[in-house]
Design a protein around this motif. Structure first.
Motif, PDB file in Angstrom:
ATOM      1  N   LEU A 190      46.302  40.412  29.191  1.00  0.00           N
ATOM      2  CA  LEU A 190      47.712  40.784  29.020  1.00  0.00           C
ATOM      3  C   LEU A 190      47.844  42.199  28.454  1.00  0.00           C
ATOM      4  O   LEU A 190      48.774  42.939  28.816  1.00  0.00           O
ATOM      5  CB  LEU A 190      48.414  39.770  28.118  1.00  0.00           C
ATOM      6  CG  LEU A 190      48.513  38.335  28.686  1.00  0.00           C
ATOM      7  CD1 LEU A 190      49.077  37.377  27.651  1.00  0.00           C
ATOM      8  CD2 LEU A 190      49.353  38.289  29.964  1.00  0.00           C
ATOM      9  N   ASP A 191      46.904  42.609  27.593  1.00  0.00           N
ATOM     10  CA  ASP A 191      46.939  43.966  27.022  1.00  0.00           C
ATOM     11  C   ASP A 191      46.606  45.041  28.060  1.00  0.00           C
ATOM     12  O   ASP A 191      47.077  46.177  27.961  1.00  0.00           O
ATOM     13  CB  ASP A 191      45.941  44.082  25.855  1.00  0.00           C
ATOM     14  CG  ASP A 191      46.373  43.285  24.628  1.00  0.00           C
ATOM     15  OD1 ASP A 191      47.559  42.912  24.553  1.00  0.00           O
ATOM     16  OD2 ASP A 191      45.520  43.018  23.759  1.00  0.00           O
ATOM     17  N   LEU A 192      45.752  44.687  29.031  1.00  0.00           N
ATOM     18  CA  LEU A 192      45.348  45.659  30.053  1.00  0.00           C
ATOM     19  C   LEU A 192      46.447  45.949  31.069  1.00  0.00           C
ATOM     20  O   LEU A 192      46.493  47.029  31.660  1.00  0.00           O
ATOM     21  CB  LEU A 192      44.106  45.147  30.801  1.00  0.00           C
ATOM     22  CG  LEU A 192      42.776  45.206  30.049  1.00  0.00           C
ATOM     23  CD1 LEU A 192      41.740  44.328  30.737  1.00  0.00           C
ATOM     24  CD2 LEU A 192      42.280  46.651  29.952  1.00  0.00           C
ATOM     25  N   PRO A 222      47.369  45.827  38.219  1.00  0.00           N
ATOM     26  CA  PRO A 222      46.354  45.132  37.424  1.00  0.00           C
ATOM     27  C   PRO A 222      45.564  44.123  38.267  1.00  0.00           C
ATOM     28  O   PRO A 222      44.336  44.095  38.223  1.00  0.00           O
ATOM     29  CB  PRO A 222      47.169  44.445  36.327  1.00  0.00           C
ATOM     30  CG  PRO A 222      48.396  45.300  36.204  1.00  0.00           C
ATOM     31  CD  PRO A 222      48.694  45.768  37.597  1.00  0.00           C
ATOM     32  N   PHE A 223      46.276  43.289  39.051  1.00  0.00           N
ATOM     33  CA  PHE A 223      45.601  42.261  39.864  1.00  0.00           C
ATOM     34  C   PHE A 223      46.093  42.284  41.296  1.00  0.00           C
ATOM     35  O   PHE A 223      47.292  42.341  41.553  1.00  0.00           O
ATOM     36  CB  PHE A 223      45.861  40.858  39.292  1.00  0.00           C
ATOM     37  CG  PHE A 223      45.063  40.564  38.052  1.00  0.00           C
ATOM     38  CD1 PHE A 223      43.742  40.145  38.131  1.00  0.00           C
ATOM     39  CD2 PHE A 223      45.643  40.723  36.797  1.00  0.00           C
ATOM     40  CE1 PHE A 223      43.004  39.888  36.988  1.00  0.00           C
ATOM     41  CE2 PHE A 223      44.904  40.464  35.638  1.00  0.00           C
ATOM     42  CZ  PHE A 223      43.584  40.046  35.735  1.00  0.00           C
ATOM     43  N   LYS A 263      54.119  34.439  32.337  1.00  0.00           N
ATOM     44  CA  LYS A 263      54.098  35.598  31.443  1.00  0.00           C
ATOM     45  C   LYS A 263      53.428  36.785  32.149  1.00  0.00           C
ATOM     46  O   LYS A 263      53.883  37.931  32.072  1.00  0.00           O
ATOM     47  CB  LYS A 263      53.316  35.226  30.168  1.00  0.00           C
ATOM     48  CG  LYS A 263      53.575  36.131  28.973  1.00  0.00           C
ATOM     49  CD  LYS A 263      52.677  35.778  27.793  1.00  0.00           C
ATOM     50  CE  LYS A 263      53.098  34.514  27.069  1.00  0.00           C
ATOM     51  NZ  LYS A 263      52.232  34.241  25.890  1.00  0.00           N
ATOM     52  N   LEU A 264      52.328  36.488  32.857  1.00  0.00           N
ATOM     53  CA  LEU A 264      51.602  37.532  33.586  1.00  0.00           C
ATOM     54  C   LEU A 264      52.440  38.075  34.748  1.00  0.00           C
ATOM     55  O   LEU A 264      52.453  39.281  34.998  1.00  0.00           O
ATOM     56  CB  LEU A 264      50.265  36.975  34.092  1.00  0.00           C
ATOM     57  CG  LEU A 264      49.301  37.960  34.751  1.00  0.00           C
ATOM     58  CD1 LEU A 264      48.917  39.092  33.795  1.00  0.00           C
ATOM     59  CD2 LEU A 264      48.045  37.247  35.242  1.00  0.00           C
ATOM     60  N   VAL A 265      53.143  37.183  35.436  1.00  0.00           N
ATOM     61  CA  VAL A 265      54.019  37.621  36.540  1.00  0.00           C
ATOM     62  C   VAL A 265      55.118  38.540  35.996  1.00  0.00           C
ATOM     63  O   VAL A 265      55.368  39.624  36.542  1.00  0.00           O
ATOM     64  CB  VAL A 265      54.654  36.408  37.271  1.00  0.00           C
ATOM     65  CG1 VAL A 265      55.672  36.877  38.310  1.00  0.00           C
ATOM     66  CG2 VAL A 265      53.581  35.551  37.937  1.00  0.00           C
TER      67      VAL A 265
END
Length: 332
Positions: free
Chosen positions: A72-74, A85-86, A138-140
């Protein structure tokens, strides 16, 4: 199994411990129901792997993530550099599923999905399951995935291309994608730019960080309608050609890791020996190797699962709505 269509192989494995001992213990989970083994694990194993582009990490001066918190920090650091990121081929849906499989395991351990598989009422309502569903959203929301991910397909390998062309920093995907990235990605793999690791732990999670998910093997069963002679022939095949050294060597030659202990003896001659060793060690050390959910569940439940996973990633349903929808098809 419940319909009595396949033979219970438990007594045979008890009488042939040398056969069972040649196979990774983690491969038996997907073949076991109510403590009885109904299938022979065979062929190769394909865990889900967290791949990353070493060049992208150099650009932001960071190390690969050691925890979910690091992931999450990256995210904002890569986005600030114009790197997704992904990568994710979200239109294929099962690609999104891999994220949930790992988060369920890392947060709650394999017992969380096992309860679903066992048909326990309202199993998706487990608070740790709801937490895992919330983490992926959260990541989305943090823009962790490439823009337009829900219209990218994995079948075209477009998700892999985003990684090896430097447009995305990381990708969660099957072990089988290593081969296609080697073939299609120019010098991305041969030049040493590809990194890979097991999915990191979640802070405070109950799951063993050595666990993995994906395809713990292929499986062969014996029909209970087969004649005694046919059953005997099948068992001889199980104990012989299916798990002999020649078979192991041939699978390694295709760039895959056989489901057999000691098959790493054949890796030295392979250009992919580092990756093969990595996959082999994951399988050796995994206390649990969870089978892909859409294969573990019935076709009816699997289709509802994939549909709801797609909606979860598009933020059109909440974690609780996901759980409610999935509870409705438990055991169906």
């Amino acid at each position: 199994m419940q319909a009595g269509a396949v033979e219970d192989l438990t007594p045979w494995f008890d009488q042939n411990p040398a056969v069972k001992d040649k196979l990774f213990p983690s491969a038996f989970g997907a073949a076991t129901v109510d403590g009885k083994i109904y299938a022979m694990p065979c062929e190769t194993l394909q865990p889900i792997v967290l791949y990353y582009d070493k060049r992208a990490f150099e650009k932001i001066g960071a190390q690969p993530p050691q925890t979910w918190g690091d992931i999450l920090d990256l995210v904002p650091k890569f986005n600030a550099k114009g790197i997704a990121p992904f990568s994710l081929g979200g239109q294929s849906r099962w690609t999104n599923m891999m994220w949930l499989e790992f988060l369920f395991d890392r947060i709650g351990g394999p017992e969380i999905f096992q309860a679903v598989f066992d048909g326990e009422k309202d199993a998706w309502n487990n608070p740790l399951a709801i937490q895992a569903l919330g983490e992926v959203q959260k990541l989305v929301k943090a823009d962790g995935f490439v823009k337009g991910f829900s219209s990218i397909t994995a079948d075209s390998n477009a998700d892999q291309a985003l990684l090896y062309t430097g447009k995305a920093a990381m990708m969660l995907h099957g072990g089988w994608t290593y081969g296609s990235m080697s073939t299609d990605g120019g010098d991305f793999v041969s030049g040493g730019n590809l990194g890979y690791m097991n999915f990191p732990p979640v802070d405070g999670g109950k799951g063993d960080p050595g666990n993995t998910v994906g395809n713990p093997g292929q499986y062969m069963s014996i029909s209970s309608k087969a004649t005694p002679e046919q059953k005997e022939i099948a068992k001889k095949f199980f104990a012989g050609a299916l798990i002999d050294d020649t078979s192991a060597k041939e699978w390694v030659g295709t760039g895959a890791v056989p489901i057999l202990k000691g098959s790493d003896a054949h890796f030295a001659a392979s250009k992919d020996k580092d990756f093969l060793t990595f996959v082999y060690n994951i399988a050796v050390n995994a206390k649990s190797f969870g089978q892909s959910w859409d294969q573990a569940l019935s076709p009816t439940a699997a289709e509802v699962l994939l549909d709801n996973i797609s909606k979860l990633f598009q933020l059109s349903i909440s974690p609780q709505e996901f759980a409610t929808n999935m509870n409705a098809v438990i055991g169906k």
